[in-house]
Motif scaffolding. Structure first.
Motif, PDB file in Angstrom:
ATOM      1  N   GLY A   1      25.046 -12.082 -10.360  1.00 46.70           N
ATOM      2  CA  GLY A   1      26.635 -11.319 -10.961  1.00 46.70           C
ATOM      3  C   GLY A   1      26.315 -10.945 -11.864  1.00 46.70           C
ATOM      4  N   ILE A   2      25.223 -10.317 -11.986  1.00 48.66           N
ATOM      5  CA  ILE A   2      24.965  -9.763 -13.590  1.00 48.66           C
ATOM      6  C   ILE A   2      24.646  -7.964 -12.799  1.00 48.66           C
ATOM      7  CG2 ILE A   2      24.183  -9.137 -15.497  1.00 48.66           C
ATOM      8  CD1 ILE A   2      23.036 -12.199 -14.934  1.00 48.66           C
ATOM      9  N   PRO A   3      25.785  -6.980 -13.198  1.00 44.73           N
ATOM     10  CA  PRO A   3      25.635  -6.232 -13.151  1.00 44.73           C
ATOM     11  C   PRO A   3      25.050  -5.237 -14.153  1.00 44.73           C
ATOM     12  CG  PRO A   3      28.283  -6.110 -13.450  1.00 44.73           C
ATOM     13  CD  PRO A   3      27.093  -7.796 -13.867  1.00 44.73           C
ATOM     14  N   THR A   4      23.965  -3.940 -13.343  1.00 40.88           N
ATOM     15  CA  THR A   4      22.895  -3.370 -13.920  1.00 40.88           C
ATOM     16  C   THR A   4      23.726  -1.687 -14.317  1.00 40.88           C
ATOM     17  OG1 THR A   4      22.297  -2.449 -11.885  1.00 40.88           O
ATOM     18  CG2 THR A   4      21.079  -4.029 -12.146  1.00 40.88           C
ATOM     19  N   ASP A   5      22.938  -1.024 -16.033  1.00 38.05           N
ATOM     20  CA  ASP A   5      23.361  -0.786 -16.116  1.00 38.05           C
ATOM     21  C   ASP A   5      23.084   0.945 -15.294  1.00 38.05           C
ATOM     22  OD1 ASP A   5      21.157   0.337 -16.056  1.00 38.05           O
ATOM     23  OD2 ASP A   5      20.352  -0.406 -18.757  1.00 38.05           O
ATOM     24  N   ALA A   6      23.463   1.594 -15.642  1.00 34.30           N
ATOM     25  CA  ALA A   6      23.217   3.194 -15.513  1.00 34.30           C
ATOM     26  C   ALA A   6      21.427   3.106 -14.707  1.00 34.30           C
ATOM     27  CB  ALA A   6      23.367   4.296 -16.264  1.00 34.30           C
ATOM     28  N   THR A   7      20.922   3.072 -15.470  1.00 35.39           N
ATOM     29  CA  THR A   7      19.278   3.116 -14.910  1.00 35.39           C
ATOM     30  C   THR A   7      19.161   2.381 -13.912  1.00 35.39           C
ATOM     31  OG1 THR A   7      18.104   1.464 -15.885  1.00 35.39           O
ATOM     32  CG2 THR A   7      18.251   3.629 -17.389  1.00 35.39           C
ATOM     33  N   GLY A   8      19.811   1.499 -13.513  1.00 37.75           N
ATOM     34  CA  GLY A   8      19.724  -0.131 -12.167  1.00 37.75           C
ATOM     35  C   GLY A   8      18.100  -0.767 -13.017  1.00 37.75           C
ATOM     36  N   LEU A   9      18.085  -0.796 -14.420  1.00 39.20           N
ATOM     37  CA  LEU A   9      16.942  -1.148 -13.724  1.00 39.20           C
ATOM     38  C   LEU A   9      16.754  -2.200 -15.023  1.00 39.20           C
ATOM     39  CD1 LEU A   9      14.432   1.588 -15.247  1.00 39.20           C
ATOM     40  CD2 LEU A   9      14.778   0.566 -13.408  1.00 39.20           C
TER      41      LEU A   9
ATOM     42  N   ARG B   1      13.498  -9.135 -23.134  1.00 40.89           N
ATOM     43  CA  ARG B   1      12.403  -8.213 -23.692  1.00 40.89           C
ATOM     44  C   ARG B   1      11.030  -8.748 -24.198  1.00 40.89           C
ATOM     45  NH1 ARG B   1      14.500  -7.860 -29.424  1.00 40.89           N
ATOM     46  NH2 ARG B   1      16.372  -8.384 -29.933  1.00 40.89           N
ATOM     47  N   TYR B   2      11.511  -9.561 -21.976  1.00 41.59           N
ATOM     48  CA  TYR B   2      10.326  -9.566 -22.057  1.00 41.59           C
ATOM     49  C   TYR B   2       9.754  -8.701 -20.269  1.00 41.59           C
ATOM     50  CZ  TYR B   2       9.984 -13.827 -24.741  1.00 41.59           C
ATOM     51  OH  TYR B   2       9.876 -14.295 -26.170  1.00 41.59           O
ATOM     52  N   TYR B   3      10.940  -8.024 -20.050  1.00 40.12           N
ATOM     53  CA  TYR B   3      10.917  -7.400 -18.561  1.00 40.12           C
ATOM     54  C   TYR B   3      10.649  -6.209 -18.784  1.00 40.12           C
ATOM     55  CZ  TYR B   3      13.574  -5.080 -14.474  1.00 40.12           C
ATOM     56  OH  TYR B   3      14.217  -4.639 -13.848  1.00 40.12           O
ATOM     57  N   VAL B   4       9.224  -5.708 -17.610  1.00 40.39           N
ATOM     58  CA  VAL B   4       8.864  -4.252 -17.092  1.00 40.39           C
ATOM     59  C   VAL B   4       9.014  -3.828 -15.860  1.00 40.39           C
ATOM     60  CG1 VAL B   4       6.370  -3.066 -17.686  1.00 40.39           C
ATOM     61  CG2 VAL B   4       7.053  -4.953 -19.236  1.00 40.39           C
ATOM     62  N   PRO B   5      10.090  -2.965 -15.773  1.00 38.85           N
ATOM     63  CA  PRO B   5      10.389  -3.171 -14.289  1.00 38.85           C
ATOM     64  C   PRO B   5       9.516  -2.321 -13.195  1.00 38.85           C
ATOM     65  CG  PRO B   5      12.208  -1.811 -15.776  1.00 38.85           C
ATOM     66  CD  PRO B   5      10.774  -2.322 -16.682  1.00 38.85           C
ATOM     67  N   VAL B   6       8.218  -3.492 -13.006  1.00 46.15           N
ATOM     68  CA  VAL B   6       7.396  -2.696 -11.855  1.00 46.15           C
ATOM     69  C   VAL B   6       6.935  -3.870 -11.462  1.00 46.15           C
ATOM     70  CG1 VAL B   6       6.650  -0.724 -13.015  1.00 46.15           C
ATOM     71  CG2 VAL B   6       5.297  -2.820 -14.393  1.00 46.15           C
ATOM     72  N   ASP B   7       7.694  -4.414 -11.268  1.00 44.00           N
ATOM     73  CA  ASP B   7       8.038  -5.839 -10.170  1.00 44.00           C
ATOM     74  C   ASP B   7       8.386  -6.328  -9.185  1.00 44.00           C
ATOM     75  OD1 ASP B   7      10.446  -6.043 -10.806  1.00 44.00           O
ATOM     76  OD2 ASP B   7      11.231  -7.728 -11.761  1.00 44.00           O
ATOM     77  N   GLY B   8       8.447  -4.460  -8.238  1.00 46.65           N
ATOM     78  CA  GLY B   8       8.587  -4.785  -7.080  1.00 46.65           C
ATOM     79  C   GLY B   8      10.520  -5.197  -7.201  1.00 46.65           C
ATOM     80  N   GLY B   9      11.390  -5.310  -8.382  1.00 49.58           N
ATOM     81  CA  GLY B   9      12.842  -5.849  -8.257  1.00 49.58           C
ATOM     82  C   GLY B   9      12.929  -6.856  -7.929  1.00 49.58           C
ATOM     83  N   ALA B  10      11.897  -7.391  -8.731  1.00 50.46           N
ATOM     84  CA  ALA B  10      12.153  -9.386  -7.990  1.00 50.46           C
ATOM     85  C   ALA B  10      13.405  -9.592  -9.152  1.00 50.46           C
ATOM     86  CB  ALA B  10      11.139 -10.269  -8.652  1.00 50.46           C
ATOM     87  N   HIS B  11      13.351  -9.073 -10.724  1.00 50.64           N
ATOM     88  CA  HIS B  11      14.283  -9.415 -11.548  1.00 50.64           C
ATOM     89  C   HIS B  11      15.689  -8.884 -11.113  1.00 50.64           C
ATOM     90  CE1 HIS B  11      15.358  -9.475 -16.193  1.00 50.64           C
ATOM     91  NE2 HIS B  11      16.427  -8.634 -15.647  1.00 50.64           N
ATOM     92  N   LEU B  12      15.318  -7.735 -10.524  1.00 49.06           N
ATOM     93  CA  LEU B  12      16.516  -6.961 -10.122  1.00 49.06           C
ATOM     94  C   LEU B  12      17.459  -7.873  -8.841  1.00 49.06           C
ATOM     95  CD1 LEU B  12      16.177  -3.032 -10.043  1.00 49.06           C
ATOM     96  CD2 LEU B  12      17.174  -4.367 -11.657  1.00 49.06           C
ATOM     97  N   ALA B  13      16.642  -8.556  -8.197  1.00 51.52           N
ATOM     98  CA  ALA B  13      17.099  -9.077  -7.573  1.00 51.52           C
ATOM     99  C   ALA B  13      17.980 -10.586  -7.800  1.00 51.52           C
ATOM    100  CB  ALA B  13      16.157 -10.351  -6.144  1.00 51.52           C
TER     101      ALA B  13
END
Length: 379
Positions: free
Chosen positions: A133-141, A115-127
């Protein structure tokens, strides 16, 4: 021994400790970078000396050790912190755990974290998701399963190791603004700027929601907390953000440079004071200092050169900004701490490879290089 970036911090300073240039991970979100030009390589010591000699008015730096070393340049000048600010949130987390107000084993729903995540962090959250080991959704975000649980300890570690920017807002929201400021103040950092990171990213992504350029800081912070609450509580608003990311490009690099200049700032003296307090054992809560130091030193453990027993690090980057706060425990008994805040003529390419810890670490370990740094600061 000579300090080589890759042998000292393989996989730490380059890929983890500082977040890369702001970029979203979905399609149609490529960043418009500044034109390429010949410039110092900020991934090397020589490159930093060249850059510093030509940009002394864009650098603020402090370095001390327990044997009496003091190196300072524009030590009281406030400059953007980028993710180096997260040392304050870590201190607040560690204090709350030490006092029994937070349980590090508490299970946190991933959907609540995001709820606090905005995906313009250079991939930090995705890393972070990948490491857990948490898969991402279809958007990859975003995480595919918002019901997945992680522990508070895992989140605090990710905030430092991967520079996840949703975690500090979650912690600040849980503990309160004053608790974060008080934890930083306890370490010598008075008045820490702990505004919403979520909101700052939203101000960039949704300029129609941003305060006017002449708005005072208190107003910007107030508007930011209100915008963060909307993002936290309103699914429709989060959907709007997701759609914007997937269908429109980010603002130009020039616009990002202007935006980053108004993000959270501090003097290197203040940031270094907190790292020093946590590493030297002068922080008021010894247990909190131990917890925070363990998180700060975790990533470099097992990859340290001879003579270095522990390295605590939190750095950051934003367009035109490279920052680092460090502490080092040395085999000869010294404890060193410092911070470097660079803000100005730093290109997209330099952000991608720059290591802002390098000048500080070389100055700690190599007296001859320290003299070169002093000279670059004076010339």
């Amino acid at each position: 021994m000579p300090l080589a970036r890759r042998t000292l911090l393989t996989g730490l300073a380059a890929a983890v400790a500082t977040t890369p240039l702001l970029s979203a991970c979905g399609p149609a979100t490529a960043l418009n970078a500044a034109p390429a030009r010949a410039e110092p390589d900020l991934g090397t010591a020589e490159g930093w000396l060249t850059w510093i000699a030509g940009h002394r008015d864009q650098l603020a730096l402090v370095l001390t050790d327990s044997a009496g070393l003091r190196l300072a340049h524009r030590a009281e000048t406030a400059q953007p912190l980028a993710s180096a600010v997260k040392a304050a949130h870590l201190a607040a987390y560690a204090t709350a755990v030490a006092e029994g107000r937070l349980d590090p084993a508490e299970q946190v729903r991933v959907g609540d974290w995001e709820r606090y995540y905005v995906p313009v962090d250079g991939g930090a959250h995705l890393a972070t998701l990948q490491e857990l080991g948490i898969p991402t959704d279809a958007t990859g975000l975003y995480a595919a399963d918002p019901e997945h649980r992680v522990t508070l300890e895992q989140l605090a570690t990710a905030m430092i190791a991967h520079s996840d920017s949703a975690v500090p807002d979650l912690l600040r929201d849980r503990l309160g603004v004053e608790a974060v400021r008080e934890a930083a103040r306890a370490g010598g950092w008075d008045g820490a700027d702990v505004r919403s990171l979520c909101a700052e990213y939203l101000f960039l992504l949704l300029p129609e929601e941003a305060p006017t350029p002449d708005a005072p800081l208190d107003r910007r912070v107030e508007l930011g907390f209100a915008l963060e609450r909307r993002h936290r509580d309103e699914q429709a608003f989060r959907d709007q953000v997701r759609t914007r990311l997937l269908t429109q490009p980010l603002p130009t690099y020039a616009a990002q440079l202007a935006w980053s200049a108004d993000t959270a700032a501090s003097s290197p003296e203040q940031l270094a004071a907190l790292h020093r307090s946590l590493s030297e054992g002068t922080y008021p809560s010894p247990r909190a200092a131990e917890i925070a130091r363990g998180v700060l030193e975790h990533r470099a453990a097992g990859n340290l050169p001879e003579g270095l027993l522990g390295l605590g690090y939190k750095g950051g980057s934003l367009p035109g900004v490279l920052t680092a706060g460090v502490s080092a425990r040395l085999a000869d008994g010294r404890i060193a701490a410092g911070s470097l805040l660079a803000h100005g003529e730093i290109s997209a390419d330099q952000l991608g490879t720059g290591d802002p810890s390098l000048p500080l670490l070389k100055a700690i370990l190599e007296p001859a290089w320290r003299d070169q740094l002093r000279a670059a600061l004076r010339e």
